[in-house]
Design a protein around this motif. Structure first.
Motif, PDB file in Angstrom:
ATOM      1  N   TYR A  10     -15.769   8.126 -21.494  1.00  0.00           N
ATOM      2  CA  TYR A  10     -16.417   6.833 -21.239  1.00  0.00           C
ATOM      3  C   TYR A  10     -15.399   5.698 -21.282  1.00  0.00           C
ATOM      4  CZ  TYR A  10     -21.235   8.546 -21.645  1.00  0.00           C
ATOM      5  OH  TYR A  10     -22.422   9.173 -21.440  1.00  0.00           O
ATOM      6  N   TYR A  12     -14.700   2.051 -22.558  1.00  0.00           N
ATOM      7  CA  TYR A  12     -15.238   1.244 -23.659  1.00  0.00           C
ATOM      8  C   TYR A  12     -14.740  -0.193 -23.540  1.00  0.00           C
ATOM      9  CZ  TYR A  12     -16.084  -0.843 -28.182  1.00  0.00           C
ATOM     10  OH  TYR A  12     -16.499  -1.699 -29.164  1.00  0.00           O
ATOM     11  N   PHE A  72     -17.537   8.671 -27.640  1.00  0.00           N
ATOM     12  CA  PHE A  72     -17.787   8.339 -26.234  1.00  0.00           C
ATOM     13  C   PHE A  72     -16.474   8.300 -25.452  1.00  0.00           C
ATOM     14  CE2 PHE A  72     -21.969   7.155 -27.698  1.00  0.00           C
ATOM     15  CZ  PHE A  72     -22.776   7.370 -26.599  1.00  0.00           C
ATOM     16  N   LEU A  77     -19.515   2.257 -22.057  1.00  0.00           N
ATOM     17  CA  LEU A  77     -20.122   1.775 -23.294  1.00  0.00           C
ATOM     18  C   LEU A  77     -19.564   0.385 -23.557  1.00  0.00           C
ATOM     19  CD1 LEU A  77     -21.751   2.298 -25.972  1.00  0.00           C
ATOM     20  CD2 LEU A  77     -19.611   3.237 -26.913  1.00  0.00           C
TER      21      LEU A  77
END
Lengths: 270, 270
Positions: free
Chosen positions: A29, A31, A24, A48
């Motif tokens: 993304y 995190y 991810f 995420l």
């Protein structure tokens, strides 16, 4: 493509065989692994957030007792855009409380949902182009409001219990307290008067037994106090409610198959 | 003033202290005491029909297995007029079947309701100014479609059972058959293969015991065969459905208090 995922599950994402979290991150993304970082998420990239190894803690034990609302607020903030969005919010752990015949956590998980819904209804009013659909995939445990042949349910004493039963048992196992000290701890946690039978049951607990059977001792005391009943360790077959507000809400009225709900939503997304 | 009353209850109407039936007759009501007379009722006077001392027989044992439809057809025929009418149709004995944990009669009473509803939906289509509202006052017995930890329910063998369990027990008590003849009778009535444990239970029945406990032996055999479960001898607290069709049906959509249904109906009658 999923834009936002928030919840538990590091054990499933960060594994010996594969680091899915890293995939991810490689895709751009953001995190995070703590609620405190939620406010740092921006809406110019996917996100995420994994806050526990498997499931989140019971709402009663979580550092954010309204974590569902907190995550919902963050998710909508990131997702809002001119094209619209679809968001699934799941108050999932009431199912585990039902399987575990745990009225203490069942009510606390429902309170977590309640706080989120209070906010969501306001959000919908301020964003009247939003459709909110609320339902359940099934009922679990067969919660009974009139146990032992008596049409009486007295949940008021649950308000004073601020720790989950599994957390109480974990504390007792870790502390290895003597039986009388164990009883004092349970008395303090439950906050209501224990019968002699209740006290004897706590004193007789074999702390080498499995957590589940130790938890059951405390759960049955709470059931006795509140006159709560359970009819199964599994799912029940009762129909569940469907509530909806916003444009298209009328499509969710009436008796329908659970798969129809997805079909109606896909019609609206098309 | 009530124009039509059909059902059981002669014990409550024709009493030693008072003949209430006669009071109706004195007021000009037609009085009948058999289904065969239903067709003789005319719509130029009120009608009282009492077909049993207390409740009607179980649908399985009744001479008219679709008596609810028969009575509904008669009642609407008498009531139809230019000013409209209100009619309450109650498939009441499924409640007794729930209290009695009797899946055999529960399904047969629902079939009685089903046959009436099939006709009523057609009637409503032919009389589109009629509003039909269908609901329950509560659920009883906590019928479970996945008993004993197994998500399985196999009601098919119920189709072959054409006698109620209470009627079977009455027959056995009256006949005073020997245990092996008793077993043959039960085998013939149930129509499915009995396990050794089932057979032993029938052979061991003490026919001097109370009817209820004798019925339970047979009911548990049927439950075992169909994997039917029950969770209470009383009422459950699950929400019940509300269905409606016809003008004003939309007033009965959504989650509502049971007393709201009466309020909505009174609004329409005003």
């Amino acid at each position: 493509k999923v834009d936002v995922m928030l919840g538990g599950g590091t054990d499933y994402f960060i594994r010996d065989d594969r680091d899915i979290r890293q995939l991810f991150v490689d895709q751009g993304y953001q995190y995070i692994d703590s609620y405190a970082q939620l406010s740092s998420l921006t809406n110019d990239a996917g996100a995420l957030g994994l806050f526990a190894p498997v499931g989140l803690p019971w709402a009663l034990d979580d550092i954010d007792p309204s974590r569902l609302r907190t995550m919902a607020q963050t998710a909508t903030r990131i997702l809002e855009n001119n094209q619209g969005y679809f968001l699934l919010l799941e108050a999932s752990q009431v199912d585990w409380a039902g399987h575990g015949r745990d009225i203490n956590s069942a009510m606390a998980e429902m309170q977590d949902l309640h706080l989120m819904l209070e906010w969501l209804v306001e959000y919908q009013a301020q964003h009247p182009d939003t459709l909110v659909v609320l339902t359940a995939d099934h009922s679990t445990g067969g919660l009974t409001l009139a146990a032992n042949g008596e049409y009486r349910w007295e949940p008021a004493s649950l308000h004073a219990i601020t720790t989950s039963v599994p957390a109480m048992i974990k504390h007792l196992v870790n502390s290895a307290d003597e039986p009388t000290k164990r009883l004092s701890y349970i008395k303090a946690q439950l906050g209501f008067e224990l019968t002699q039978a209740d006290q004897d049951a706590v004193l007789a607990m074999d702390m080498n037994a499995k957590s589940r059977s130790l938890e059951d001792v405390i759960k049955r005391i709470i059931d006795r106090k509140t006159n709560t009943g359970w009819t199964t360790w599994g799912h029940t077959a009762v129909d569940v409610q469907v509530f909806a507000v916003g444009p298209g809400a009328e499509r969710f009225a009436g008796h329908q198959d659970n798969t129809d709900i997805a079909k109606r939503i896909f019609e609206l997304l098309d």
